[in-house]
Write an enzyme that holds these catalytic residues in place. Structure first.
Site, mmCIF file in Angstrom:
data_model
loop_
_atom_site.group_PDB
_atom_site.id
_atom_site.type_symbol
_atom_site.label_atom_id
_atom_site.label_comp_id
_atom_site.label_asym_id
_atom_site.label_seq_id
_atom_site.Cartn_x
_atom_site.Cartn_y
_atom_site.Cartn_z
ATOM 1 N N ASN A 7 -68.249 50.983 -29.362
ATOM 2 C CA ASN A 7 -67.577 50.325 -28.243
ATOM 3 C C ASN A 7 -67.819 51.220 -27.025
ATOM 4 O OD1 ASN A 7 -65.885 49.176 -26.401
ATOM 5 N ND2 ASN A 7 -64.056 49.230 -27.692
ATOM 6 N N ARG A 99 -69.578 46.215 -29.807
ATOM 7 C CA ARG A 99 -68.623 45.333 -29.136
ATOM 8 C C ARG A 99 -69.203 45.032 -27.752
ATOM 9 N NH1 ARG A 99 -63.101 46.653 -26.054
ATOM 10 N NH2 ARG A 99 -62.480 44.508 -25.748
ATOM 11 N N HIS A 189 -60.576 39.507 -25.935
ATOM 12 C CA HIS A 189 -59.866 39.949 -27.159
ATOM 13 C C HIS A 189 -60.168 39.011 -28.331
ATOM 14 C CE1 HIS A 189 -56.412 42.009 -24.680
ATOM 15 N NE2 HIS A 189 -57.365 42.888 -24.995
ATOM 16 N N ARG A 250 -52.501 45.537 -15.228
ATOM 17 C CA ARG A 250 -52.930 44.263 -14.624
ATOM 18 C C ARG A 250 -51.734 43.351 -14.407
ATOM 19 N NH1 ARG A 250 -57.110 43.695 -19.078
ATOM 20 N NH2 ARG A 250 -58.846 45.001 -18.399
ATOM 21 N N GLU A 395 -60.552 45.395 -34.988
ATOM 22 C CA GLU A 395 -61.770 44.819 -34.422
ATOM 23 C C GLU A 395 -63.024 45.467 -35.006
ATOM 24 O OE1 GLU A 395 -60.907 44.006 -29.937
ATOM 25 O OE2 GLU A 395 -59.445 45.420 -30.684
#
Ligand code: AMP
Length: 414
Positions: A7, A99, A189, A250, A395
Site C-alpha cells: 500500500n 492497493r 474503501h 475531512r 484489506e
C-alpha cells in the site's frame, strides 16, 4: 504462493507478506508471514517490522523514495535478521498485490498488471491526483526490483462499488459534466466493505445473494456502504473520499456553496479550500484538538470539553443519518456491520450511533457491545430485528487472495 501486499502512500509504504493459494483460501488457512510499514520516506525513514510470532523490530535508514524503500524492505525480509525462514532471496516472492485507490469506470475488479493496465491506472490519476501517482510508483518500483515476469495484481478501492446503479452514482449536475469529465460517485474503501461483507456471510452461513447489510468503515477515513444481494448499491464517499461521513480531518457532506463562501471570505484559492476540507476539518476541525477518536474520548472523559463533545456528537449523528438513509434506499437491511479503527474498537461510538434507532429494529446489547473490542462479534440484543456486528477489516488479506485468484484466472467469489 508468497504474496507481497503493498500500500504505497506519499511518504509511507505499508506491507504484508501473506502465504496463500487455492487450498489455503478454501480452508481459511492463509499464513501471515510478516507485516510492517516504512514511514518518513524521502528522508531518514523509520521501518517497523513485525514477524508473525509477534517479534517486532524498528529500524532506521535513509530512503529517498518508494523504490529505495521497497528494495530495503525486500532485502531485509530475505536476510537472516528478519527471522522469515520462508524467504531467503527475492525469488521467494511469488507475486505482488497492490492497493490502488482509483480504478475509475475502467476497473470493475482486480486486474493483472500489464502495460495496458498500468496505463489505465495512470489515466485515473486525474480522478485521484493525491493517491494514484504513489500507487503507480509502487508498481514501477516492484517491476524494477523483481523484473517484469513476476505477476503483479492491482486491487482497486473503487471496484466493489462499480455495481452502484446510475440513480445513486450520478450527481444532479448538467449531464455533459459526467460525459466530459466522468464526474460521478465512485466510492472508496471498497476492499474493506467487501471483506467485512464476506466475513459477515461466513459468520452467518449465508450466500452472497442473501447478504443485505449496511457496512460502516469508521477509521481515520470513514464511509458507509449499502450492500444488497452481496453487491454495493450505494456508498457515502463520492467522486473523491471527501463526501459523506465526518472523518478524522475531512468534513464529509456540506452545502457545496460553502466552498466559494470560504474562498471569498478567507481569501483562499479553490485548492486551498480543498485542502482545508480534507486536512483541517472533521473531528480535528470541530474539536480544535485532534483527529484521533481515542484521544477525543479520553479528553471528553477527563475534561468534558464542549467542542470535543460536539465533534463526537456530529460524527455519530452523521453516521446515524446515513444508516437511516440507506435503510430507506435498500428497503431495509438484515444487519449493520462496524469496522475500521473506531468501528472495531469503540463501543462508545457504536452505542452513540445506534442510540434511538429502536424504531428501525436496531437495539444493541450493552454488555456484548462493551466486550467486543478488536475482534469479531455480534453486539445486538437478542430481540434486535436488525443484527449488529463488529468485524475487524483485513484489506491486506483480500488483496493477497485476489492476487492469487487473478493469477490463477479464477473469478471473484466475494
Ligand atoms: P484506522 O484509520 O482504521 O486505523 O482508524 C484510526 C482511528 O481509530 C483513530 O481515530 C483512532 O483513534 C481510532 N481508534 C483506535 N482504537 C480506538 C479505541 N480503542 N477507541 C476509540 N477510537 C479508537
Amino acid at each position: 504462493m508468497n504474496v507481497l501486499v503493498l500500500n504505497s502512500g506519499s511518504s509511507s509504504l505499508k506491507f504484508q507478506v501473506i502465504a496463500t493459494d487455492r487450498d489455503r483460501i478454501r480452508d481459511h488457512k492463509d499464513d501471515r508471514i510478516c507485516r510492517g510499514e516504512v514511514e518518513g520516506m524521502g528522508g531518514e525513514a523509520i521501518i517497523r517490522f513485525q514477524h508473525r510470532d509477534e517479534r517486532s523490530q524498528t529500524l532506521t535508514a535513509s530512503l529517498r523514495d518508494i523504490a529505495a524503500a521497497l528494495e530495503y524492505l525486500v532485502r531485509y525480509i530475505a536476510s537472516e535478521r528478519s527471522g522469515v525462514s520462508e524467504i531467503k532471496t527475492t525469488a521467494d516472492f511469488n507475486a505482488v498485490g497492490h492497493r490502488v485507490v482509483h480504478g475509475g469506470e475502467m476497473f470493475k475488479e482486480s486486474a493483472l498488471i500489464d502495460d495496458k493496465v498500468l496505463q489505465g491506472i495512470e489515466d485515473c490519476i486525474d480522478l485521484a491526483p493525491l493517491h494514484n501517482p504513489n500507487n503507480v510508483k509502487g508498481i514501477q518500483a516492484a517491476r524494477e526490483l523483481f523484473g517484469k515476469d513476476l505477476p503483479q495484481v492491482a486491487v482497486f478501492d473503487t471496484a466493489f462499488h462499480s455495481s452502484i446503479p446510475e440513480q445513486a452514482y450520478l450527481y444532479a449536475l448538467p449531464y455533459h459534466l459526467y460525459r466530459r469529465h466522468r464526474i460521478r460517485r465512485y466510492g472508496f474503501h471498497g476492499t474493506s466493505h467487501r471483506y467485512v461483507a464476506f466475513r459477515y456471510r461466513v459468520l452467518r452461513g449465508l450466500t452472497r445473494e442473501h447478504t443485505n447489510i449496511i457496512t460502516l468503515h469508521l477509521g481515520n477515513g470513514c464511509s458507509a456502504a449499502a450492500i444488497k444481494g452481496g453487491s454495493s448499491v450505494d456508498t457515502s464517499m463520492g467522486m473523491t473520499p471527501l463526501e459523506g461521513l465526518v472523518m478524522g480531518t475531512r468534513s464529509g457532506d456540506l452545502d457545496p456553496a460553502i466552498v466559494s463562501v470560504i474562498a471569498r471570505k478567507e481569501g483562499l484559492s479553490s485548492s486551498e479550500v480543498d485542502t482545508l476540507l480534507n486536512t483541517q476539518s472533521g473531528l480535528l476541525g470541530v474539536s480544535g484538538l485532534t483527529n484521533d477518536m481515542r484521544e477525543l474520548q479520553a479528553e471528553l472523559k477527563e475534561h468534558d470539553d464542549r467542542r470535543v463533545r460536539l465533534a463526537i456528537e456530529i460524527f455519530c449523528y452523521r453516521a446515524r443519518k446515513y444508516i437511516g438513509a440507506f435503510l430507506a434506499s435498500m428497503g431495509g437491511a438484515d444487519a449493520i456491520v462496524f469496522t475500521g479503527g473506531i468501528g472495531e474498537n469503540s463501543p462508545d461510538v457504536r452505542a452513540r450511533i445506534c442510540a434511538g434507532m429502536e424504531w428501525a429494529g436496531i437495539r444493541l446489547d450493552p454488555q456484548k457491545n462493551q466486550d467486543t473490542v478488536g475482534r469479531e462479534g455480534k453486539i445486538c440484543a437478542e430481540d434486535s430485528r436488525v443484527l449488529v456486528y463488529a468485524i475487524p477489516t483485513d484489506e491486506e488479506l483480500l488483496i493477497a487472495r485476489d492476487t492469487v485468484r487473478v493469477i490463477l484466472g479464477e473469478p471473484h467469489p466475494s
